[in-house]
Design an enzyme around this catalytic site. Structure first.
Site, short mmCIF file in Angstrom:
data_model
loop_
_atom_site.label_atom_id
_atom_site.label_comp_id
_atom_site.label_asym_id
_atom_site.label_seq_id
_atom_site.Cartn_x
_atom_site.Cartn_y
_atom_site.Cartn_z
CB SER A 1 -32.10 -1.27 -18.69
OG SER A 1 -31.35 -2.28 -19.34
CG HIS B 1 -29.67 -4.84 -15.65
ND1 HIS B 1 -28.73 -3.84 -15.85
CD2 HIS B 1 -30.66 -4.60 -16.54
CE1 HIS B 1 -29.16 -3.03 -16.79
NE2 HIS B 1 -30.33 -3.47 -17.24
#
Length: 309
Positions: free
Chosen positions: A86, A195
């Site tokens: 991430s 996400h």
């Protein structure tokens, strides 16, 4: 045998994560550099209250990761490949020589702010272990609603996943997963729906903001979050950093890729040991080390041992 540096993402943050960094001149200089870019004292961002801010969490994760990586480099420890989970992908891009730290700090600050502005309350993430991906996807499909959306977010191992969306949808899905035999099904300490498609507008803003920033081709392999492949082109990495916020992180495939490419020591930069535990679970024949737990010296010694094998 090769060494991979792993940069953690949200969920790994902890109070005093910057204050607890090793006392090293390179680390002190990195903190000063970040403070100069942000025009605020980074040392003041890592207390428990201020880490309630998504923006502060992401900034602190980037600073701690880069500070640790630079300290290891100063001690002679250099990676053969890098990957970041991430927001950790920005740290890996810096260490791979793709972008400057100062640019990464500015973008990560805005990334965190945009994510908070898009979903200030009522959204988050959860983690599940002990079920198959197919079962998790089946439950998500049954439980998501228009008012309570929930999505598969990250594939961390063959039986650990994260979900993302509204808290009502996340909680509903987690309850069903517990009833279906999940070993673990609980909320993560993340207050935005990372996400998943809900972050589409943030991805668009990142794409526009990254366009004028100078990028270079990586000097060592950089694995993309979105496609879990080694990206060798600067523009492809720029696209990955922008778009991955709205797509699942295929982390298990990233680690599998690097294992296939010869990585046998995975060093997780500070803070935390989430990624270290995932490596141990998936590849017990590899060595893995969290700098937070073992320190810079142990990382250096283990790297020297691996290089001699």
């Amino acid at each position: 045998m090769k060494v991979a540096f792993l940069f953690p993402g949200q969920g790994s943050q902890e109070p005093d994560m910057i204050s607890n960094l090793p006392d090293h001149p390179v680390i002190r200089r990195t903190i000063d550099e970040a403070s100069d870019v942000l025009d605020e004292d980074v040392n003041q961002l890592d207390n428990k209250d201020r880490l309630n801010s998504n923006r502060n969490v992401q900034v602190c994760l980037l600073v701690t990761g880069i500070a640790t990586a630079r300290a290891l480099k100063a001690e002679g420890v250099k990676p053969d490949m890098v990957a970041g989970h991430s927001v950790g992908a920005f740290g890996s891009a810096v260490v791979a020589g793709v972008m400057e730290f100062r640019d990464a700090i500015s973008i990560v600050k805005r990334r965190g702010e945009w994510m908070e502005e898009a979903y200030p309350t009522g959204y988050g993430m959860g983690v599940i272990s002990g079920l198959t991906k197919r079962k998790v996807e089946e439950i998500i499909e049954k439980e998501k609603t228009e008012d309570g959306p929930v999505y598969l977010a990250n594939v961390n191992s063959d039986d650990q996943f994260t979900v993302s969306g509204s808290l009502s949808g996340v909680d509903r899905a987690l309850e069903v997963m517990r009833n279906k035999g999940a070993r673990k099904a609980e909320r993560l300490n993340v207050n935005v729906p990372s996400h998943c498609p809900l972050m589409g507008t943030v991805a668009e803003k990142l794409d526009q903001s990254l366009k004028p920033i100078p990028f270079r081709n990586p000097s060592i392999p950089y694995a993309g979050n979105r496609n879990a492949r080694p990206l060798r082109d600067a523009e492809a990495i720029k696209e990955d950093l922008a778009s991955s916020v709205a797509h699942p992180v295929r982390w298990h495939e990233v680690i599998s890729l690097y294992y296939e490419l010869g990585a046998r020591l995975f060093i997780e930069l500070m803070p935390g040991r989430v990624l270290t535990d995932l490596v141990c679970q998936s590849f017990p024949t590899a060595r893995s080390l969290a700098v937070s737990a073992s320190g810079l010296h142990s990382a250096k010694m283990l790297t020297e041992q691996i290089r001699q094998m």
